[in-house]
Scaffold this active site. Structure first.
Site, PDB file in Angstrom:
ATOM      1  N   HIS A 243      33.118  25.499  10.388  1.00  0.00           N
ATOM      2  CA  HIS A 243      33.458  24.322   9.563  1.00  0.00           C
ATOM      3  C   HIS A 243      34.481  24.668   8.482  1.00  0.00           C
ATOM      4  O   HIS A 243      34.682  23.880   7.556  1.00  0.00           O
ATOM      5  CB  HIS A 243      32.216  23.735   8.889  1.00  0.00           C
ATOM      6  CG  HIS A 243      31.109  23.383   9.833  1.00  0.00           C
ATOM      7  ND1 HIS A 243      31.292  22.562  10.918  1.00  0.00           N
ATOM      8  CD2 HIS A 243      29.798  23.745   9.856  1.00  0.00           C
ATOM      9  CE1 HIS A 243      30.134  22.431  11.557  1.00  0.00           C
ATOM     10  NE2 HIS A 243      29.220  23.142  10.941  1.00  0.00           N
TER      11      HIS A 243
HETATM   12 ZN    ZN Z   1      25.284  25.028  13.219  1.00  0.00          ZN
END
Ligand code: ZN
Length: 277
Positions: free
Chosen positions: A94
């Site tokens: 992320h």
């Molecule tokens: Zn994850």
């Protein structure tokens, strides 16, 4: 604890252990912008940027973060040499070029892919991301890079709420169990490998699809995760495609979690033997 678990399982002989160096800045900057990584290292990210990451920027965390990226790169190089290699960290998918999110600071797999491609070591590689959360930043980083195929299988309702477009996304409803999960991934992955013909697979083997994971929302068993990992190795190795793994996410008490992360090492050892590596 993972290292200790591997030792107890006979999966970490001294000759098999390699120790990485922190990633050099010029390589990190293949993906991450200097103002961001400098602010992180100096502890001067603003409060909103820190909150988005969700971890306090302590000195040990900064050191660990640079080291983990170096580890993913080393793991990929070892996979190219030996056929299979597994990292005891990594999978921070992320992390975007200019900011981190969801416990991820630097995108280790993206840095690794860029470095290997820019060195001319490889022409095509595939990122297989089976962490329960979508590899959103990885998808964005390689959206316009035809040398990298991004495949993410994740829980539709889970973080991040705003999904990005990988080259292939499989999204599962909450509560999916072993059989349905393995059937779909097992059908898709060989087709993708045949079509794209990668020279390396970087595999995020997150254990957060496990039924007892606190954040996962899927319902895989220990055996289901182990079969998933076998499936990935087998699909790649039978096509002579090397595989480098990172541990990805997992949210539970540390002891069961360390055992869960050890599953991919067990599968790697068995599949390496089966394929004569
Ligand atoms: Zn994850």
């Amino acid at each position: 604890m993972l290292f200790q678990a591997l030792g107890e399982m006979g999966l970490a002989r001294p000759s098999q252990i390699h120790t990485p160096l922190p990633v050099p800045r010029r390589w990190l900057e293949q993906v991450h912008q200097r103002p961001y990584h400098e602010a992180f290292a100096r502890g001067t990210l603003d409060r909103q940027a820190q909150r988005r990451i969700g971890l306090p920027a302590t000195t040990p965390l900064v050191q660990r973060t640079w080291l983990a990226v170096g580890g993913t790169l080393l793991t990929a190089r070892l996979a190219l040499e030996y056929g299979v290699a597994c990292h005891l960290a990594g999978g921070t998918h992320h992390a975007f070029p200019a900011y981190g999110s969801g416990f991820c600071i630097f995108n280790d797999i993206a840095v690794t892919a860029k470095v290997l491609l820019d060195e001319g070591r490889l022409k095509r590689l595939m990122i297989v991301d089976l962490d329960v959360h979508q590899g959103d930043a990885t998808a964005v980083i390689f959206a316009n890079d035809s040398r990298v195929f991004t495949f993410s299988a994740h829980a539709a309702s889970n973080f991040p709420s705003r999904k990005q477009s990988s080259d292939c996304d499989l999204s599962f409803e909450d509560g999916v169990e072993d059989h349905a999960y393995l059937a779909l991934v097992g059908e898709e992955l060989p087709l993708l490998l045949e079509r794209f013909q990668p020279e390396l697979v970087l595999y995020n083997a997150g254990v957060d699809p496990h039924r007892e994971d606190r954040l996962g929302r899927l319902c895989l068993s220990d055996l289901g995760l182990l079969q998933r990992d076998h499936l990935v190795f087998d699909a790649c190795l039978r096509r002579q495609i090397p595989v480098a793994t990172v541990i990805g996410g997992g949210y539970d008490a540390l002891e069961p979690l360390a055992k869960r992360h050890a599953l991919v090492f067990r599968a790697a050892a068995d599949q390496a033997r089966l394929h004569g590596l």
